[in-house]
Write a protein that holds these residues in place. Sequence first.
Motif, PDB file in Angstrom:
ATOM      1  N   THR A 191      20.308  19.253  78.864  1.00 49.28           N
ATOM      2  CA  THR A 191      19.078  19.563  78.972  1.00 49.28           C
ATOM      3  C   THR A 191      18.663  19.896  77.416  1.00 49.28           C
ATOM      4  OG1 THR A 191      18.111  19.190  80.900  1.00 49.28           O
ATOM      5  CG2 THR A 191      16.403  19.707  79.604  1.00 49.28           C
ATOM      6  N   VAL A 192      17.959  20.287  76.902  1.00 52.47           N
ATOM      7  CA  VAL A 192      17.635  21.484  75.344  1.00 52.47           C
ATOM      8  C   VAL A 192      16.338  20.748  74.870  1.00 52.47           C
ATOM      9  CG1 VAL A 192      18.046  20.087  72.597  1.00 52.47           C
ATOM     10  CG2 VAL A 192      19.632  19.905  73.740  1.00 52.47           C
ATOM     11  N   PHE A 218      14.309  17.342  75.546  1.00 53.49           N
ATOM     12  CA  PHE A 218      15.056  15.769  76.432  1.00 53.49           C
ATOM     13  C   PHE A 218      16.305  16.395  76.725  1.00 53.49           C
ATOM     14  CE2 PHE A 218      14.480  13.597  71.660  1.00 53.49           C
ATOM     15  CZ  PHE A 218      13.720  14.991  70.984  1.00 53.49           C
ATOM     16  N   TYR A 219      16.139  15.047  78.093  1.00 52.24           N
ATOM     17  CA  TYR A 219      17.161  15.219  78.865  1.00 52.24           C
ATOM     18  C   TYR A 219      17.917  14.280  78.946  1.00 52.24           C
ATOM     19  CZ  TYR A 219      19.524  13.863  84.292  1.00 52.24           C
ATOM     20  OH  TYR A 219      19.730  14.136  84.497  1.00 52.24           O
ATOM     21  N   GLU A 220      19.059  13.895  78.839  1.00 54.47           N
ATOM     22  CA  GLU A 220      20.846  12.843  78.945  1.00 54.47           C
ATOM     23  C   GLU A 220      19.783  12.434  78.084  1.00 54.47           C
ATOM     24  OE1 GLU A 220      23.338  12.095  79.803  1.00 54.47           O
ATOM     25  OE2 GLU A 220      23.140  14.126  81.139  1.00 54.47           O
ATOM     26  N   LYS A 221      19.613  13.315  76.816  1.00 53.81           N
ATOM     27  CA  LYS A 221      19.225  12.654  74.997  1.00 53.81           C
ATOM     28  C   LYS A 221      18.211  11.343  75.127  1.00 53.81           C
ATOM     29  CE  LYS A 221      23.298  10.955  76.075  1.00 53.81           C
ATOM     30  NZ  LYS A 221      24.814  10.330  76.403  1.00 53.81           N
ATOM     31  N   MET A 222      17.302  11.526  76.272  1.00 50.50           N
ATOM     32  CA  MET A 222      15.763  11.227  76.563  1.00 50.50           C
ATOM     33  C   MET A 222      14.730  12.001  76.208  1.00 50.50           C
ATOM     34  SD  MET A 222      16.083   7.120  76.553  1.00 50.50           S
ATOM     35  CE  MET A 222      15.375   6.914  77.727  1.00 50.50           C
ATOM     36  N   GLN A 281      17.732  13.914  70.018  1.00 52.02           N
ATOM     37  CA  GLN A 281      18.803  13.976  70.691  1.00 52.02           C
ATOM     38  C   GLN A 281      20.294  13.049  70.752  1.00 52.02           C
ATOM     39  OE1 GLN A 281      19.325  15.356  74.900  1.00 52.02           O
ATOM     40  NE2 GLN A 281      20.853  16.795  74.644  1.00 52.02           N
ATOM     41  N   PHE A 282      21.268  13.672  70.138  1.00 53.18           N
ATOM     42  CA  PHE A 282      22.237  12.567  69.818  1.00 53.18           C
ATOM     43  C   PHE A 282      23.054  13.015  70.642  1.00 53.18           C
ATOM     44  CE2 PHE A 282      20.990  11.255  65.057  1.00 53.18           C
ATOM     45  CZ  PHE A 282      19.839  13.101  64.864  1.00 53.18           C
ATOM     46  N   SER A 283      24.093  11.369  70.044  1.00 55.65           N
ATOM     47  CA  SER A 283      25.188  11.154  71.473  1.00 55.65           C
ATOM     48  C   SER A 283      25.649  12.571  72.049  1.00 55.65           C
ATOM     49  CB  SER A 283      26.180   9.775  71.487  1.00 55.65           C
ATOM     50  OG  SER A 283      26.948  10.486  69.434  1.00 55.65           O
ATOM     51  N   ASP A 284      25.799  12.921  71.379  1.00 53.47           N
ATOM     52  CA  ASP A 284      27.002  14.301  71.396  1.00 53.47           C
ATOM     53  C   ASP A 284      26.051  15.433  71.799  1.00 53.47           C
ATOM     54  OD1 ASP A 284      27.399  15.776  67.916  1.00 53.47           O
ATOM     55  OD2 ASP A 284      25.448  15.243  69.110  1.00 53.47           O
ATOM     56  N   GLU A 340      18.013  17.323  66.648  1.00 54.02           N
ATOM     57  CA  GLU A 340      17.398  18.459  65.716  1.00 54.02           C
ATOM     58  C   GLU A 340      16.290  18.385  65.453  1.00 54.02           C
ATOM     59  OE1 GLU A 340      19.353  15.651  62.609  1.00 54.02           O
ATOM     60  OE2 GLU A 340      21.335  16.382  62.320  1.00 54.02           O
ATOM     61  N   LEU A 341      14.882  18.801  65.214  1.00 50.43           N
ATOM     62  CA  LEU A 341      13.992  18.814  65.347  1.00 50.43           C
ATOM     63  C   LEU A 341      13.984  18.694  62.914  1.00 50.43           C
ATOM     64  CD1 LEU A 341      11.624  19.728  66.089  1.00 50.43           C
ATOM     65  CD2 LEU A 341      11.459  22.182  65.696  1.00 50.43           C
ATOM     66  N   ASN A 342      12.959  18.274  63.132  1.00 55.70           N
ATOM     67  CA  ASN A 342      12.684  17.174  61.829  1.00 55.70           C
ATOM     68  C   ASN A 342      11.434  18.169  61.533  1.00 55.70           C
ATOM     69  OD1 ASN A 342      15.783  16.047  61.038  1.00 55.70           O
ATOM     70  ND2 ASN A 342      14.778  14.707  62.545  1.00 55.70           N
TER      71      ASN A 342
END
Lengths: 113, 115
Positions: B31-32, B49-53, B68-71, B75-77
């Motif tokens: 989680t990010v 994001f949790y698990e890229k979602m 959130q990317f696969s790794d 990124e916050l744009n």
Amino acid sequence: SQQGEEDPQALSIQEGENATMNCSYKTSINNLQWYRQNSGRGLVHLILIRSNEREKHSGRLRVTLDTSKKSSSLLITASRAADTASYFCATDPPGAGSYQLTFGKGTKLSVIP
Amino acid sequence: AAGVIQSPRHLIKEKRETATLKCYPISRHDTVYWYQQGPGQDPQFLISFYEKMQSDKGSIPDRFSAQQFSDYHSELNMSSLELGDSALYFCASSFVAGPTNTEAFFGQGTRLTVV
């Protein structure tokens, strides 16, 4: 709306004294976390207390949680000048699928050498 | 163990420009979170994001987007920057264990100054 509210907003004590900061929140929580932030720097995680816990210790830190009053307190014993910082509580709501922390406004602690 | 890494640490942009902030979470954290902290303010939740979602959305302006990317880095744009976007931007990561989240650890933040 603001979830956590810290009290007092600012606290100034002498080195060696104890510092107590309080946090109140409005809705049910899963966990409550305390963070420290030096001016303009990152947030340092201090301690997490779960909603089914009432007290937790970590070194000179003691955290209590009263879910019936929706409040928590952070006690720093034998304070040091290096403890000078802002302290925030942060809560996250219960239930799977909720991934956010809501911060209070923080208490600015000054420890005078 | 390495903590949450954010880059850049400082960024100066002009009004109406675009900025991209990066966050590398702690290994195995799923989680990010992104937060914005104005001068003398408490951190305000932007998005997570949790698990890229995307999982939760807070007070994030429409001019901002994140992914959130696969790794697992995120990124916050930020586009069409305004003076009021000047703030500290924090990323945090945690590991969600069932219905109970664990400690969220924060990066050192990116200080964005819009001139």
